[in-house]
Design a protein around this motif. Structure first.
Motif, mmCIF file in Angstrom:
data_model
loop_
_atom_site.group_PDB
_atom_site.id
_atom_site.type_symbol
_atom_site.label_atom_id
_atom_site.label_comp_id
_atom_site.label_asym_id
_atom_site.label_seq_id
_atom_site.Cartn_x
_atom_site.Cartn_y
_atom_site.Cartn_z
ATOM 1 N N THR A 265 -4.279 4.483 6.890
ATOM 2 C CA THR A 265 -2.959 5.056 5.238
ATOM 3 C C THR A 265 -3.253 4.764 4.449
ATOM 4 N N HIS A 266 -2.432 5.617 3.271
ATOM 5 C CA HIS A 266 -2.777 5.296 2.567
ATOM 6 C C HIS A 266 -1.890 4.694 1.566
ATOM 7 N N LYS A 267 -0.968 4.001 2.249
ATOM 8 C CA LYS A 267 0.124 4.125 2.012
ATOM 9 C C LYS A 267 0.312 1.833 1.828
ATOM 10 N N LEU A 268 -0.370 1.841 0.179
ATOM 11 C CA LEU A 268 -0.526 0.065 -0.035
ATOM 12 C C LEU A 268 0.478 -0.266 0.711
ATOM 13 N N LYS A 269 1.966 -0.382 0.387
ATOM 14 C CA LYS A 269 2.166 -1.493 0.552
ATOM 15 C C LYS A 269 2.816 -2.012 2.074
ATOM 16 N N GLU A 270 2.021 -0.890 3.103
ATOM 17 C CA GLU A 270 1.838 -0.574 4.424
ATOM 18 C C GLU A 270 1.535 -1.790 4.659
ATOM 19 N N ILE A 271 0.303 -1.481 3.866
ATOM 20 C CA ILE A 271 -0.811 -2.380 4.873
ATOM 21 C C ILE A 271 -0.716 -3.758 4.519
ATOM 22 N N MET A 272 -0.047 -3.868 3.076
ATOM 23 C CA MET A 272 0.217 -5.745 2.582
ATOM 24 C C MET A 272 1.331 -6.375 3.182
ATOM 25 N N ALA A 273 2.393 -5.248 3.799
ATOM 26 C CA ALA A 273 3.108 -6.295 4.799
ATOM 27 C C ALA A 273 2.732 -6.512 6.106
ATOM 28 N N GLY B 266 -5.859 17.192 1.016
ATOM 29 C CA GLY B 266 -4.779 17.397 0.999
ATOM 30 C C GLY B 266 -4.241 17.197 -0.707
ATOM 31 N N GLY B 267 -4.627 15.582 -1.299
ATOM 32 C CA GLY B 267 -4.811 15.988 -2.854
ATOM 33 C C GLY B 267 -5.262 16.944 -3.682
ATOM 34 N N ASN B 268 -6.367 17.542 -3.151
ATOM 35 C CA ASN B 268 -6.690 18.485 -3.404
ATOM 36 C C ASN B 268 -5.780 20.274 -3.740
ATOM 37 N N GLN B 269 -5.254 20.000 -2.420
ATOM 38 C CA GLN B 269 -4.768 21.467 -2.121
ATOM 39 C C GLN B 269 -3.576 21.746 -2.872
ATOM 40 N N GLN B 270 -2.676 20.106 -2.963
ATOM 41 C CA GLN B 270 -1.660 19.707 -3.662
ATOM 42 C C GLN B 270 -1.596 20.683 -5.015
ATOM 43 N N LYS B 271 -2.522 20.050 -5.768
ATOM 44 C CA LYS B 271 -2.957 20.171 -6.757
ATOM 45 C C LYS B 271 -3.266 21.652 -7.786
ATOM 46 N N LEU B 272 -3.469 22.098 -6.416
ATOM 47 C CA LEU B 272 -3.936 23.757 -6.752
ATOM 48 C C LEU B 272 -2.409 24.493 -6.639
ATOM 49 N N VAL B 273 -2.252 24.245 -5.661
ATOM 50 C CA VAL B 273 -0.611 24.458 -5.442
ATOM 51 C C VAL B 273 0.749 24.323 -6.613
ATOM 52 N N LEU B 274 0.457 22.778 -7.098
ATOM 53 C CA LEU B 274 0.370 22.808 -8.980
ATOM 54 C C LEU B 274 0.423 23.189 -9.582
ATOM 55 N N GLY C 172 0.941 12.666 2.307
ATOM 56 C CA GLY C 172 0.141 12.917 2.177
ATOM 57 C C GLY C 172 -1.020 13.010 0.819
ATOM 58 N N VAL C 173 -1.162 12.753 -0.065
ATOM 59 C CA VAL C 173 -1.717 12.805 -0.561
ATOM 60 C C VAL C 173 -2.655 10.986 -1.546
ATOM 61 N N ASP C 174 -3.802 10.941 -1.482
ATOM 62 C CA ASP C 174 -4.702 9.692 -1.837
ATOM 63 C C ASP C 174 -3.530 9.042 -3.267
#
Length: 319
Positions: free
Chosen positions: A4-12, A217-225, A247-249
């Motif tokens: 996962t890229h969700k840091l709080k999940e990792i810590m918990a 996913g992050g670069n796709q989202q930046k392109l759409v934005l 789904g973005v880093d």
């Protein structure tokens, strides 16, 4: 094994963590020996600033740019998905929409962007009123300075087999910059504009000919934005964004949040729908909570907490 890229999940949840960057392990150790900031820095390769900037000046909302009154819509089974929803977006503010997924946020975005038509209610955009009989459509919305980043970029934001330069002009392909008077597309202009978008929004790799599906996913989202924020015809004054960092880093989250704040600071109105409370609390100047298709409450960010928003999301009220 949790990926996962969700840091709080990792810590918990985790006992140990391994961080990979560009195909190599850059950190490996027990959770007790790291912090959220250290994990974020290891993932991105530099210090990352997430969350709300305590030193940032408070927003100073200006004139209304979009107003919706009494929006209502029932689905094919007669289930009310929106019920008497009213809101105002003002210049110079970010409004967050919070709620458990499926409580009307998606339908609200579709109505405000012109992708769907309500059965009741009114909308005013750019001084023009719209009713269900003559509702806003996406092309008219763009002409009035409204841009929309949909919740599902794969389903509604891009055509994955298309090259990046084709995806980067979707919805704007008929503008004079990209098409002549007979409708023939100016491909060189489209490729050049895509290269500029990639530079401005740090889309990697900077290859307009690469298929959209081959970007992360992050670069796709930046392109759409970038496509919506840098519209070639009418610069957007209102930006509707659904799930801006799904789904973005970590690095892309920081970048996207910065761009949304920049649009607010330039006098635009930004509406953010997100299922991540951390994101709402980091971005919004005002938060609207939806429950069962209705607005359950509205709070300035100074009065927001996870507990207060959670109660409203559950339909329990503030007290």
């Amino acid at each position: 094994l949790l990926i996962t890229h969700k840091l709080k999940e990792i810590m918990a949840l985790c006992d140990a963590v391994t961080v990979m960057r560009q195909g190599a392990v850059v950190f490996d150790g027990p959770i007790s020996q790291c912090s959220l900031d250290q994990l974020a820095e290891a993932m991105v390769g530099r210090r990352v600033t997430l969350g709300r900037d305590a030193a940032a000046a408070a927003a100073t909302p200006g004139a209304p740019l979009l107003q919706a009154q009494g929006l209502a819509w029932r689905d094919a089974l007669g289930v009310p998905r929106l019920a008497d929803v009213s809101l105002t977006l003002r210049a110079g503010e970010i409004v967050g929409i919070a709620g458990v997924s499926g409580n009307g946020q998606s339908e609200l975005l579709e109505m405000l962007s012109g992708m769907a038509r309500p059965q009741a209610g009114t909308l005013t955009l750019g001084g023009r009123p719209f009713t269900p009989a003559r509702w806003l459509d996406p092309a008219t919305a763009r002409g009035l300075g409204l841009a929309h980043v949909p919740e599902d970029r794969h389903r509604c934001g891009m055509v994955l087999p298309f090259a990046a330069w084709e995806t980067a002009v979707l919805g704007y392909q008929a503008s004079p910059r990209f098409a002549d008077a007979w409708g023939w597309m100016r491909r060189l202009a489209m490729r050049g504009a895509t290269a500029q978008m990639m530079d401005a929004y740090d889309v990697r790799p900077r290859n307009p000919a690469l298929a959209a599906r081959k970007f992360s996913g992050g670069n796709q989202q930046k392109l759409v934005l970038a496509r919506e924020a840098l519209a070639p015809a009418v610069p957007p004054q209102v930006l509707l964004v659904g799930q801006p960092t799904r789904g973005v880093d970590i690095g892309a989250i920081e970048f996207i949040h910065g761009r949304l704040r920049a649009m607010r600071d330039a006098g635009g109105a930004v509406l953010v729908v997100s299922s991540e409370l951390d994101e709402i609390l980091a971005l919004a100047d005002r938060v609207i909570v939806m429950n069962a298709g209705r607005i359950a409450g509205e709070l300035p960010i100074s009065e927001c907490s996870e507990a207060a928003l959670g109660r409203l999301m559950a339909g329990a009220g503030l007290h």
